[in-house]
Design a protein around this motif. Structure first.
Motif, short mmCIF file in Angstrom:
data_model
loop_
_atom_site.label_atom_id
_atom_site.label_comp_id
_atom_site.label_asym_id
_atom_site.label_seq_id
_atom_site.Cartn_x
_atom_site.Cartn_y
_atom_site.Cartn_z
N SER A 94 0.82 -1.21 0.00
CA SER A 94 0.00 0.00 0.00
C SER A 94 0.85 1.26 0.00
O SER A 94 0.55 2.24 -0.71
N GLU A 95 1.92 1.25 0.77
CA GLU A 95 2.71 2.46 0.98
C GLU A 95 3.94 2.58 0.07
O GLU A 95 4.33 3.68 -0.29
N ASP A 96 4.56 1.44 -0.26
CA ASP A 96 5.84 1.52 -0.95
C ASP A 96 6.18 0.16 -1.56
O ASP A 96 6.96 -0.61 -1.00
N GLY A 97 5.61 -0.12 -2.72
CA GLY A 97 5.79 -1.43 -3.34
C GLY A 97 7.22 -1.76 -3.69
O GLY A 97 7.57 -2.94 -3.84
N ARG A 98 8.09 -0.77 -3.83
CA ARG A 98 9.50 -1.01 -4.16
C ARG A 98 10.40 -0.94 -2.92
O ARG A 98 11.62 -0.78 -3.05
N PHE A 99 9.82 -1.06 -1.76
CA PHE A 99 10.56 -0.91 -0.51
C PHE A 99 11.81 -1.78 -0.48
O PHE A 99 12.88 -1.33 -0.05
N CYS A 100 11.71 -3.02 -0.92
CA CYS A 100 12.84 -3.94 -0.84
C CYS A 100 13.89 -3.71 -1.91
O CYS A 100 15.01 -4.23 -1.81
N SER A 101 13.57 -2.95 -2.93
CA SER A 101 14.51 -2.79 -4.04
C SER A 101 15.20 -1.43 -4.10
O SER A 101 16.22 -1.28 -4.77
N HIS A 102 14.67 -0.42 -3.42
CA HIS A 102 15.33 0.89 -3.46
C HIS A 102 16.23 1.08 -2.23
O HIS A 102 16.21 0.26 -1.31
N SER A 103 16.98 2.16 -2.23
CA SER A 103 17.93 2.42 -1.14
C SER A 103 17.48 3.57 -0.25
O SER A 103 18.30 4.33 0.27
N GLY A 104 16.18 3.70 -0.11
CA GLY A 104 15.64 4.75 0.74
C GLY A 104 14.79 5.75 -0.01
O GLY A 104 13.87 6.34 0.54
N ALA A 160 20.74 3.02 4.74
CA ALA A 160 22.08 2.45 4.62
C ALA A 160 22.57 1.82 5.92
O ALA A 160 23.30 0.82 5.90
N VAL A 161 22.17 2.40 7.07
CA VAL A 161 22.72 1.92 8.34
C VAL A 161 21.75 1.00 9.10
O VAL A 161 22.17 0.30 10.03
N VAL A 162 20.48 1.00 8.71
CA VAL A 162 19.48 0.17 9.39
C VAL A 162 18.97 -0.88 8.40
O VAL A 162 18.69 -0.55 7.24
N SER A 163 18.86 -2.13 8.83
CA SER A 163 18.38 -3.17 7.93
C SER A 163 16.94 -2.91 7.52
O SER A 163 16.19 -2.23 8.24
N LYS A 164 16.54 -3.43 6.39
CA LYS A 164 15.18 -3.25 5.91
C LYS A 164 14.16 -3.80 6.91
O LYS A 164 13.11 -3.18 7.14
N LYS A 165 14.46 -4.94 7.46
CA LYS A 165 13.51 -5.55 8.41
C LYS A 165 13.35 -4.69 9.66
O LYS A 165 12.24 -4.46 10.14
N ARG A 166 14.47 -4.19 10.19
CA ARG A 166 14.41 -3.32 11.36
C ARG A 166 13.73 -1.99 11.02
O ARG A 166 12.93 -1.48 11.82
N LEU A 167 14.01 -1.46 9.85
CA LEU A 167 13.37 -0.21 9.41
C LEU A 167 11.85 -0.39 9.37
O LEU A 167 11.10 0.47 9.85
N MET A 168 11.42 -1.50 8.81
CA MET A 168 9.98 -1.77 8.73
C MET A 168 9.39 -1.93 10.11
O MET A 168 8.27 -1.48 10.38
N GLU A 169 10.12 -2.57 11.01
CA GLU A 169 9.64 -2.75 12.38
C GLU A 169 9.43 -1.39 13.06
O GLU A 169 8.41 -1.16 13.73
N ILE A 170 10.39 -0.49 12.87
CA ILE A 170 10.27 0.85 13.46
C ILE A 170 9.06 1.57 12.88
O ILE A 170 8.26 2.17 13.61
N TYR A 171 8.93 1.51 11.55
CA TYR A 171 7.80 2.20 10.91
C TYR A 171 6.47 1.69 11.43
O TYR A 171 5.57 2.49 11.75
N LEU A 172 6.32 0.39 11.54
CA LEU A 172 5.05 -0.19 12.01
C LEU A 172 4.74 0.22 13.45
O LEU A 172 3.57 0.22 13.84
N ASN A 173 5.77 0.57 14.21
CA ASN A 173 5.56 0.93 15.61
C ASN A 173 5.47 2.42 15.89
O ASN A 173 5.15 2.82 17.01
#
Length: 248
Positions: A94-104, A160-173
């Motif tokens: 819904s928010e960012d379909g290319r989340f896993c492929s871009h660099s921010g 660049a400094v935070v993993s995608k999984k951790r970034l997503m965790e922060i966003y969801l919270n």
């Protein structure tokens, strides 16, 4: 003749000293101002490194505002591993379909928005989840070219400094799901009376499409338009596949 000349030189020295004395407070203010700006610029850099740690639970600027104004807020931090995968996938699609492929930053989408704006077309969003995360963590709300210009380098650094999984965790919270309501666990409990781990595909889609406007959209009582949009996201989430591989 020597005495008047000496006296004149003394007066000039006194004037220079007086002028320098008047300049010192201004220089002090400018120096402190520069140091303050540098400290503010360094803060997101240092905090981003701190937020890599799993047991650190960041708060958003909106949450800080709620605390300062004594409104308080509801947020229950939850690990991304304790969130139903379909909910994570729904938010990404819904928010960012290319989340896993871009660099921010999704440069293709951003360039399209800039071209549309230059041609006088109505502005539309091109914010990635990374950009929304740094906005929520470090910047202010509302539309602003200045804020957007700050978002881009912050998003690139954070990604660049935070993993995608951790970034997503922060966003969801830290994402806002209603007045003084933050995080997917609190949203799931508030709107559907269940934990984020037990969300159905339909409930996950409804929460995802609420994010762009949580003040006016209610996932528990969706109108026809919101229901149609949720149906679209539900179908996309079911076929997310490689689009969500970075958060598994």
């Amino acid at each position: 003749m020597a005495a008047p000349q000496v006296e004149g030189e003394k007066r000039q020295v006194r004037r220079r000293r007086k002028k320098n004395a008047q300049r010192r407070p201004l220089r002090r203010v400018l120096r402190y101002g520069l140091l303050t700006v540098l400290a503010l610029l360094a803060l997101p850099v240092l905090l981003s490194l701190l937020y890599r740690i799993s047991w650190v639970h960041p708060v958003s600027t909106l949450m800080v505002k709620d605390l300062v104004t004594l409104q308080g807020y509801t947020r229950q931090w939850t690990s991304i591993d304790d969130v139903a995968p379909v909910a994570v996938h729904s938010v990404i699609m819904s928010e960012d379909g290319r989340f896993c492929s871009h660099s921010g930053v999704d440069w293709e989408a951003l360039n399209t928005v800039i071209e549309d704006a230059l041609q006088g077309e109505k502005a539309r969003g091109a914010s990635t989840i990374s950009m929304q995360t740094v906005k929520n963590l470090y910047l202010w709300q509302g539309r602003s070219f200045v804020r957007k210009a700050m978002e881009v380098p912050l998003a690139l650094y954070f990604d660049a400094v935070v993993s995608k999984k951790r970034l997503m965790e922060i966003y969801l919270n830290i994402a806002e799901w209603g007045p003084d309501l933050y995080g997917i666990e609190a949203a799931a409990q508030h709107h559907f009376g269940r934990s984020a781990a037990n969300l159905t595909a339909r409930q996950a889609a409804l929460l995802a499409v609420t994010l762009p406007n949580p003040a006016e959209r209610n996932p528990a009582r969706p109108g026809p338009g919101l229901s149609r949009l949720a149906g679209l996201i539900e179908r996309r989430a079911a076929k997310a596949g490689g689009y969500v591989g970075c958060v598994r």
